[in-house]
Enzyme design. Structure first.
Site, mmCIF file in Angstrom:
data_model
loop_
_atom_site.group_PDB
_atom_site.id
_atom_site.type_symbol
_atom_site.label_atom_id
_atom_site.label_comp_id
_atom_site.label_asym_id
_atom_site.label_seq_id
_atom_site.Cartn_x
_atom_site.Cartn_y
_atom_site.Cartn_z
ATOM 1 N N ASP A 107 39.677 28.946 42.804
ATOM 2 C CA ASP A 107 39.768 30.409 42.786
ATOM 3 C C ASP A 107 38.682 31.002 43.693
ATOM 4 O OD1 ASP A 107 41.154 32.721 41.077
ATOM 5 O OD2 ASP A 107 39.002 33.140 41.045
ATOM 6 N N HIS A 272 46.746 28.375 35.857
ATOM 7 C CA HIS A 272 45.745 28.606 36.898
ATOM 8 C C HIS A 272 44.476 27.787 36.674
ATOM 9 C CE1 HIS A 272 43.384 30.737 39.879
ATOM 10 N NE2 HIS A 272 42.552 31.191 38.970
#
Length: 292
Positions: A107, A272
């Site tokens: 990320d 995620h």
């Protein structure tokens, strides 16, 4: 009790004037640096780091502005530019005795890792980026109603004042939203870990916003300059991503191939937070990368 990485020592390392990075360091062998994402800290690597530490020196810092690292005020657009944050990581590794190291990021940490790979190819031997697109491609991919999934990117891109006030007014709800909706397996984020992420984020709203604001400004400019100059990632690169392309209308592997000469791109089926939801798959990918 705040969770930690068992067997790792914790250091506070100066990396720039007035900026120290908190880092968990463990193991012995070739160095690997692991960078966390949003809204997390180095704790997200707890499973992966434990495995890699069997035969590597593993360094898990909190990024500038996150966790237990220093959070300088946003003096200008450079304070939280990924170029600045990447320099932090290269300096951290050097201060810990490593001129060259493998680097993996998730990320936000993947964007810092990406920039480190472009700016410091002499230092980064291998690069892994987890569930992110390069900044230029990220903004291009978001369009129409499908861009609603990235509402936070647009909110935190606004000038100082409004986004900070809105988020601080309901910080746990804001950050908790992402921990909830981006996770396919809630058990991957135990209550103590979730609480640690919320506490760390709650204490870092201005710097987190500044990090995101930079991605809508100076980071995009830096990437555009590299693209125009033909600069590319020359080290072996591994990318693990969810299949967002079908929803947002892009071919992720092709976007990454435009930046990387030696690319392995894999689509994963977990949520995620893949280092916590599917750590064995992440470890396998990183260990394969390190042999290339």
């Amino acid at each position: 009790m705040t969770p930690s990485l068992p067997g790792f020592r914790h250091e506070l390392v100066p990396v720039a004037e007035g900026v120290r990075l908190a880092a968990a360091v463990g193991g012995e062998g070739p160095p690997v640096v692991l960078l966390h994402g949003f809204p997390q800290t180095h704790l997200m690597w707890r499973h992966v780091a434990a495995d890699l530490a069997a035969d590597h020196t593993v360094i898990c810092p909190d990024l500038r502005g996150y966790g237990a690292s220093d959070k300088p005020a946003e003096a200008d657009e450079h304070t939280y530019a990924k170029r600045t944050m990447a320099q932090d990581i290269v300096t951290l590794a050097r201060e810990l005795g490593h001129e060259r190291f493998a680097l993996a990021g998730h990320d936000r940490g993947a964007l810092v890792a990406f920039r480190a790979g472009l700016d410091h190819p002499e230092a980064v031997t291998h690069l892994a980026c987890l569930d992110v697109l390069p900044t230029l491609e990220m903004w291009d991919a978001l369009h129409g109603t499908s861009a609603a999934v990235g509402f936070h990117l647009y909110l935190m891109a606004q000038p100082p004042g409004l986004p900070e006030a809105m988020i601080e007014a309901s910080a746990d709800t804001f950050f908790g939203h992402f921990l909830d909706v981006w996770t396919q397996d809630p058990s991957a984020l135990p209550d103590d870990v979730r609480a640690a992420y919320l506490a760390a984020s709650r204490a870092a709203v201005p710097s987190i916003v500044a990090d995101y604001r930079a991605s809508a400004g100076i980071d995009t400019a830096h990437d555009r300059s590299d693209r125009a100059a033909g600069n590319r990632l020359t080290m072996p690169v591994t990318v693990l991503q969810q299949d967002w392309g079908a929803a947002l209308g892009y071919e992720a592997e092709a976007l990454w191939a435009a930046w990387a000469d030696d690319l392995t791109h894999t689509t994963v089926t977990c949520g995620h937070f893949m280092a916590e939801e599917s750590p064995k798959e992440v470890v396998r990918a990183l260990r394969t990368l390190l042999t290339r």
